[in-house]
Design an enzyme around this catalytic site. Structure first.
Site, mmCIF file in Angstrom:
data_model
loop_
_atom_site.group_PDB
_atom_site.id
_atom_site.type_symbol
_atom_site.label_atom_id
_atom_site.label_comp_id
_atom_site.label_asym_id
_atom_site.label_seq_id
_atom_site.Cartn_x
_atom_site.Cartn_y
_atom_site.Cartn_z
ATOM 1 N N GLU A 130 0.866 -1.190 0.000
ATOM 2 C CA GLU A 130 0.000 0.000 0.000
ATOM 3 C C GLU A 130 0.892 1.227 0.000
ATOM 4 O O GLU A 130 2.067 1.148 0.404
ATOM 5 C CB GLU A 130 -0.940 -0.013 1.212
ATOM 6 C CG GLU A 130 -2.150 -0.899 0.998
ATOM 7 C CD GLU A 130 -3.167 -0.848 2.122
ATOM 8 O OE1 GLU A 130 -2.946 -0.117 3.103
ATOM 9 O OE2 GLU A 130 -4.178 -1.548 2.017
ATOM 10 N N HIS A 246 -9.678 10.127 1.844
ATOM 11 C CA HIS A 246 -9.301 8.998 0.978
ATOM 12 C C HIS A 246 -9.619 9.407 -0.456
ATOM 13 O O HIS A 246 -10.696 9.956 -0.719
ATOM 14 C CB HIS A 246 -10.089 7.748 1.370
ATOM 15 C CG HIS A 246 -9.488 6.488 0.829
ATOM 16 N ND1 HIS A 246 -9.563 6.155 -0.497
ATOM 17 C CD2 HIS A 246 -8.786 5.503 1.432
ATOM 18 C CE1 HIS A 246 -8.926 4.992 -0.683
ATOM 19 N NE2 HIS A 246 -8.454 4.578 0.473
ATOM 20 N N ARG A 292 -1.725 9.625 -0.259
ATOM 21 C CA ARG A 292 -3.169 9.877 -0.340
ATOM 22 C C ARG A 292 -3.542 11.348 -0.473
ATOM 23 O O ARG A 292 -4.445 11.702 -1.219
ATOM 24 C CB ARG A 292 -3.841 9.382 0.931
ATOM 25 C CG ARG A 292 -4.167 7.959 0.878
ATOM 26 C CD ARG A 292 -4.851 7.535 2.134
ATOM 27 N NE ARG A 292 -4.859 6.096 2.098
ATOM 28 C CZ ARG A 292 -5.387 5.324 3.013
ATOM 29 N NH1 ARG A 292 -5.952 5.854 4.062
ATOM 30 N NH2 ARG A 292 -5.349 4.030 2.895
ATOM 31 N N HIS A 357 -12.088 10.343 5.615
ATOM 32 C CA HIS A 357 -11.895 8.909 5.867
ATOM 33 C C HIS A 357 -11.453 8.601 7.293
ATOM 34 O O HIS A 357 -11.992 7.712 7.927
ATOM 35 C CB HIS A 357 -10.852 8.415 4.862
ATOM 36 C CG HIS A 357 -10.532 6.963 4.968
ATOM 37 N ND1 HIS A 357 -11.501 5.999 4.861
ATOM 38 C CD2 HIS A 357 -9.352 6.302 5.170
ATOM 39 C CE1 HIS A 357 -10.942 4.802 4.985
ATOM 40 N NE2 HIS A 357 -9.644 4.963 5.193
ATOM 41 N N ARG A 392 -1.557 9.627 8.266
ATOM 42 C CA ARG A 392 -1.558 8.226 8.704
ATOM 43 C C ARG A 392 -1.112 7.294 7.580
ATOM 44 O O ARG A 392 -1.596 7.371 6.452
ATOM 45 C CB ARG A 392 -2.962 7.820 9.140
ATOM 46 C CG ARG A 392 -3.086 6.373 9.554
ATOM 47 C CD ARG A 392 -4.507 6.060 9.907
ATOM 48 N NE ARG A 392 -5.355 6.147 8.750
ATOM 49 C CZ ARG A 392 -5.898 5.087 8.137
ATOM 50 N NH1 ARG A 392 -5.678 3.878 8.586
ATOM 51 N NH2 ARG A 392 -6.658 5.247 7.085
HETATM 52 P P1 FAD Z 1 -14.921 1.792 15.630
HETATM 53 O O1 FAD Z 1 -14.581 0.488 15.032
HETATM 54 O O2 FAD Z 1 -15.502 2.800 14.739
HETATM 55 O O3 FAD Z 1 -15.949 1.555 16.827
HETATM 56 C C1 FAD Z 1 -16.587 2.628 17.465
HETATM 57 C C2 FAD Z 1 -17.722 2.106 18.315
HETATM 58 O O4 FAD Z 1 -18.228 3.125 19.170
HETATM 59 C C3 FAD Z 1 -18.905 1.594 17.532
HETATM 60 O O5 FAD Z 1 -19.323 0.394 18.124
HETATM 61 C C4 FAD Z 1 -19.971 2.680 17.740
HETATM 62 O O6 FAD Z 1 -21.288 2.230 17.639
HETATM 63 C C5 FAD Z 1 -19.649 3.103 19.165
HETATM 64 N N1 FAD Z 1 -20.130 4.437 19.543
HETATM 65 C C6 FAD Z 1 -19.806 5.638 18.985
HETATM 66 N N2 FAD Z 1 -20.446 6.630 19.644
HETATM 67 C C7 FAD Z 1 -21.162 6.064 20.633
HETATM 68 C C8 FAD Z 1 -22.042 6.565 21.640
HETATM 69 N N3 FAD Z 1 -22.336 7.866 21.767
HETATM 70 N N4 FAD Z 1 -22.620 5.682 22.492
HETATM 71 C C9 FAD Z 1 -22.388 4.347 22.384
HETATM 72 N N5 FAD Z 1 -21.577 3.820 21.433
HETATM 73 C C10 FAD Z 1 -20.980 4.657 20.579
HETATM 74 N N6 FAD Z 1 -7.865 0.914 8.968
HETATM 75 C C11 FAD Z 1 -6.914 -0.015 8.753
HETATM 76 O O7 FAD Z 1 -5.978 -0.151 9.554
HETATM 77 N N7 FAD Z 1 -6.967 -0.804 7.642
HETATM 78 C C12 FAD Z 1 -7.963 -0.709 6.724
HETATM 79 O O8 FAD Z 1 -7.998 -1.450 5.762
HETATM 80 C C13 FAD Z 1 -8.977 0.255 6.935
HETATM 81 N N8 FAD Z 1 -9.977 0.387 6.045
HETATM 82 C C14 FAD Z 1 -10.992 1.274 6.348
HETATM 83 C C15 FAD Z 1 -12.083 1.349 5.475
HETATM 84 C C16 FAD Z 1 -13.136 2.205 5.761
HETATM 85 C C17 FAD Z 1 -14.313 2.287 4.831
HETATM 86 C C18 FAD Z 1 -13.097 3.006 6.930
HETATM 87 C C19 FAD Z 1 -14.215 3.958 7.252
HETATM 88 C C20 FAD Z 1 -12.008 2.941 7.782
HETATM 89 C C21 FAD Z 1 -10.952 2.067 7.502
HETATM 90 N N9 FAD Z 1 -9.862 1.969 8.360
HETATM 91 C C22 FAD Z 1 -8.893 1.047 8.107
HETATM 92 C C23 FAD Z 1 -9.846 2.693 9.632
HETATM 93 C C24 FAD Z 1 -10.264 1.723 10.758
HETATM 94 O O9 FAD Z 1 -11.322 0.914 10.326
HETATM 95 C C25 FAD Z 1 -10.692 2.455 12.016
HETATM 96 O O10 FAD Z 1 -9.783 3.458 12.327
HETATM 97 C C26 FAD Z 1 -10.757 1.515 13.214
HETATM 98 O O11 FAD Z 1 -11.515 0.377 12.893
HETATM 99 C C27 FAD Z 1 -11.345 2.235 14.408
HETATM 100 O O12 FAD Z 1 -11.624 1.308 15.430
HETATM 101 P P2 FAD Z 1 -12.262 1.812 16.781
HETATM 102 O O13 FAD Z 1 -12.470 0.616 17.628
HETATM 103 O O14 FAD Z 1 -11.469 2.935 17.310
HETATM 104 O O15 FAD Z 1 -13.681 2.442 16.361
HETATM 105 C C1 SIN Z 2 -7.756 1.310 1.996
HETATM 106 O O1 SIN Z 2 -7.971 0.109 1.903
HETATM 107 O O2 SIN Z 2 -7.464 2.030 1.032
HETATM 108 C C2 SIN Z 2 -7.909 1.946 3.329
HETATM 109 C C3 SIN Z 2 -6.893 1.455 4.257
HETATM 110 C C4 SIN Z 2 -6.793 2.385 5.407
HETATM 111 O O3 SIN Z 2 -7.531 3.349 5.488
HETATM 112 O O4 SIN Z 2 -5.922 2.139 6.248
#
Ligand code: FAD
Ligand code: SIN
Length: 545
Positions: A130, A246, A292, A357, A392
């Site tokens: 990547e 993104h 990016r 993103h 990032r």
């Molecule tokens: P999240 O997984 O977003 O979890 C947050 C939680 O908090 C959820 O359960 C939500 O319901 C809860 N919540 C929020 N507010 C409240 C509230 N007020 N009350 C109760 N619950 C609440 N990163 C990578 O490393 N590799 C990738 O390939 C990648 N691809 C991605 C693709 C997409 C489309 C997106 C959007 C992001 C991607 N990312 C990727 C980024 C990565 O997915 C996130 O940064 C990471 O999963 C965040 O994890 P988290 O546990 O911090 O939050």
């Molecule tokens: C992607 O698959 O392009 C997103 C990966 C990331 O946000 O880390």
């Protein structure tokens, strides 16, 4: 109403609503929240609350994968170097070292717990390249469903743990604090109404805030609730101006702005404009695989030049065999999504444009997940550990969520050893005074458009100052209003975060990483190689070295 005067957005009295006690309250059920809950449950009772179903999170959406230097010609040092180079001078080296080193064990743990990462024909793990990574080091599951697989394994483990209780469809509204110590939160569910949870330790793992932008790859849940709650409680926030866009989200009227992974360009996809020109060649020697932020700005500029609302991703130059054997198998989710809109990925150009993103900034924590408030911890995208600096590196965030989720659990358990058991307290918070009929969706749409056009990929003082004025105006009547459903509280959170992002973006008078100012197009290491920190307690933003 000025932001800093708002401490609570709801009212509650312990005489009127039910309450419960727990050792640890974890808000959020993505990778960070669930990993933290599983760790803390080894020696404490844990309550996980989440505003939708357990698996609904940004974690679920992750496609590209999780970065880890596991191949024999890679090393922790190479991965550290790539992360620091991408971060444009603002990564905290100690944090980077720790997360990448411990990330290797986090990946081994996932495999032990049952996560199936894809393998190559020789039986070794398949590793993707990547942008920004000097080696192929991104592990994936079922082609483009890595997040879904991680969320499946973690949620199953949490559900089956005797010390973990999960409350779904439960919205956390505000944190409760006493003498700079967090003692729990006010929750709301449509079935049970408001509830108070007294917790000895509280962990915010609420994910990102992409929903403050009109165009975003983030789902509805990403409204920055944790960041806004922490701000109201007086916690320090950091680096809010750094929002990663993104370059390629699907742009079809009526379709969600689904991410089209960078890995698709890694497999050879070109970006073309309406005239069929491969325009990225004009902008960067690495063309489609440039960083990016460079690709996002180039797309914006080409859209302006060609008077179009989108550009196109094309794979039609690849031969049929490559399509059948590589693209279709590698990106089954994307293939299905395009087919649903009658787009044949092997032949048709796919309309795309950039979208918000990833939220680099957030609640300031140390490497143990501790915030500036006792008993309040944060992990994952909602936190700012300074791993990512000003930009990032792709696929580093799942890694951060898992490592910091686990580390936060350890530091919560340590904190509990010293923290007294809580007796239920009496509390009475008056509700906000105003009960006006505000069209929530209308303000939300205006906010998301304003942020997209004036605080987006390119920024300048005139637009930022104007945006700040409009946001202040909306804050004046929205923040003082007494809402009684999650969509109103969500709007109040989004407005709070949008205001703070804009204020920080105006303050940083240079371009660095994902923050690009057309009026200050260069970086300024002398003045600005530092973090911007904001807090409700301090009257103005402060630069932190
Ligand atoms: P999240 O997984 O977003 O979890 C947050 C939680 O908090 C959820 O359960 C939500 O319901 C809860 N919540 C929020 N507010 C409240 C509230 N007020 N009350 C109760 N619950 C609440 N990163 C990578 O490393 N590799 C990738 O390939 C990648 N691809 C991605 C693709 C997409 C489309 C997106 C959007 C992001 C991607 N990312 C990727 C980024 C990565 O997915 C996130 O940064 C990471 O999963 C965040 O994890 P988290 O546990 O911090 O939050
Ligand atoms: C992607 O698959 O392009 C997103 C990966 C990331 O946000 O880390």
């Amino acid at each position: 109403m000025p932001l800093k005067d708002v401490r609570y957005i709801t009212g509650v009295s312990s005489f009127d609503v039910p309450h419960r006690l727990t050792d640890v309250l974890v808000i959020g059920s993505g990778a960070a929240g669930l990993r933290c809950a599983i760790g803390a449950a080894t020696r404490a009772k844990v309550l996980v609350v989440t505003k939708k179903g357990v698996e609904e999170s940004l974690t679920l959406l992750a496609q590209g994968g999780i970065a880890s230097p596991i191949s024999s010609d890679d090393s922790v040092e190479f991965h550290i170097k790539d992360t620091i180079e991408t971060g444009c001078g603002l990564c905290d080296e100690r944090t980077v070292r720790m997360i990448i080193k411990e990330g290797v064990h986090a990946v081994e743990e996932l495999i032990k717990w049952g996560v199936n990462f894809d393998k190559s024909s020789d039986g070794s793990y398949a590793l993707a390249s990547e942008g920004g990574h000097s080696k192929p080091r991104v592990l994936r599951s079922s082609g483009d469903a890595t997040g879904r697989e991680i969320e499946r394994v973690l949620s199953e483990r949490a559900r089956n743990h005797p010390n973990i209780t999960i409350l779904e469809n439960t919205f956390a509204i505000d944190l409760l604090t006493q003498n700079n110590r967090c003692v729990g939160a006010i929750l709301f569910s449509s079935k049970g109404g408001k509830e108070i949870v007294w917790a000895r330790a509280t962990v915010l793992a609420t994910g990102g805030a992409g929903q403050i932008y009109r165009e975003t790859t983030n789902s509805e849940i990403a409204s920055g609730d944790g960041i806004a709650m922490a701000y109201r409680a007086g916690a320090k926030l950091r680096d809010l101006e750094f929002v990663q866009f993104h370059p390629t989200a699907l742009y079809v009227a009526g379709a969600i702005r689904a991410l089209i992974s960078e890995a698709v360009r890694g497999e050879g996809a070109y970006l073309i404009n309406r005239f069929g020109e491969r325009f990225m060649l004009r902008y960067h020697p690495k063309a489609e695989l440039a960083p990016r932020d460079v690709v996002s700005r180039a797309i914006l500029s080409d859209m302006k030049r060609t008077h179009d609302t989108q550009v196109y991703l094309t794979l039609s130059h690849l031969n049929k065999e490559t399509h059948e054997n590589r693209v279709k198998k590698r990106f089954p989710g994307l293939w299905r999504l395009c087919a649903a809109f009658d787009i044949d990925l092997s032949r048709d150009p796919v309309p795309v444009r950039p979208a918000a993103h990833y939220f680099i900034g957030g609640i300031k924590t140390d490497i143990f997940g501790r915030t500036s408030i006792k008993g309040l911890f944060a992990a994952g995208e909602t936190a700012s550990t300074a791993l990512h600096g000003a930009n990032r590196l792709a696929s580093n965030s799942l890694l951060e969520s898992l490592v910091m989720g686990k580390r936060t659990a350890v530091s919560v358990l340590k904190y509990l050893r010293k923290c007294p058991h809580l007796a239920p307290k009496t509390i009475s918070i008056p509700p906000p005074k105003w009960n006006e009929r505000i069209l929530v969706r209308d303000v939300e749409d205006s906010l998301r458009s304003l942020m997209w056009w004036q605080v987006g990929i390119e920024r300048n003082a005139t637009e930022l100052e104007d945006a700040l004025k409009r946001l202040s105006f909306w804050c004046r009547y929205v923040l003082r209003n007494n809402f009684d459903t999650p969509d109103g509280w969500r709007l109040q959170n989004m407005l709070t975060v949008a205001y703070l992002v804009t204020e920080s973006a105006l303050m940083r008078q240079e371009s660095r990483g994902v923050h690009y100012r057309t009026d200050f197009p260069q970086g300024d290491d002398k003045k600005w190689r530092c973090h911007i920190e904001v807090s409700r307690r301090e009257s103005r933003s402060r630069k932190e070295k």
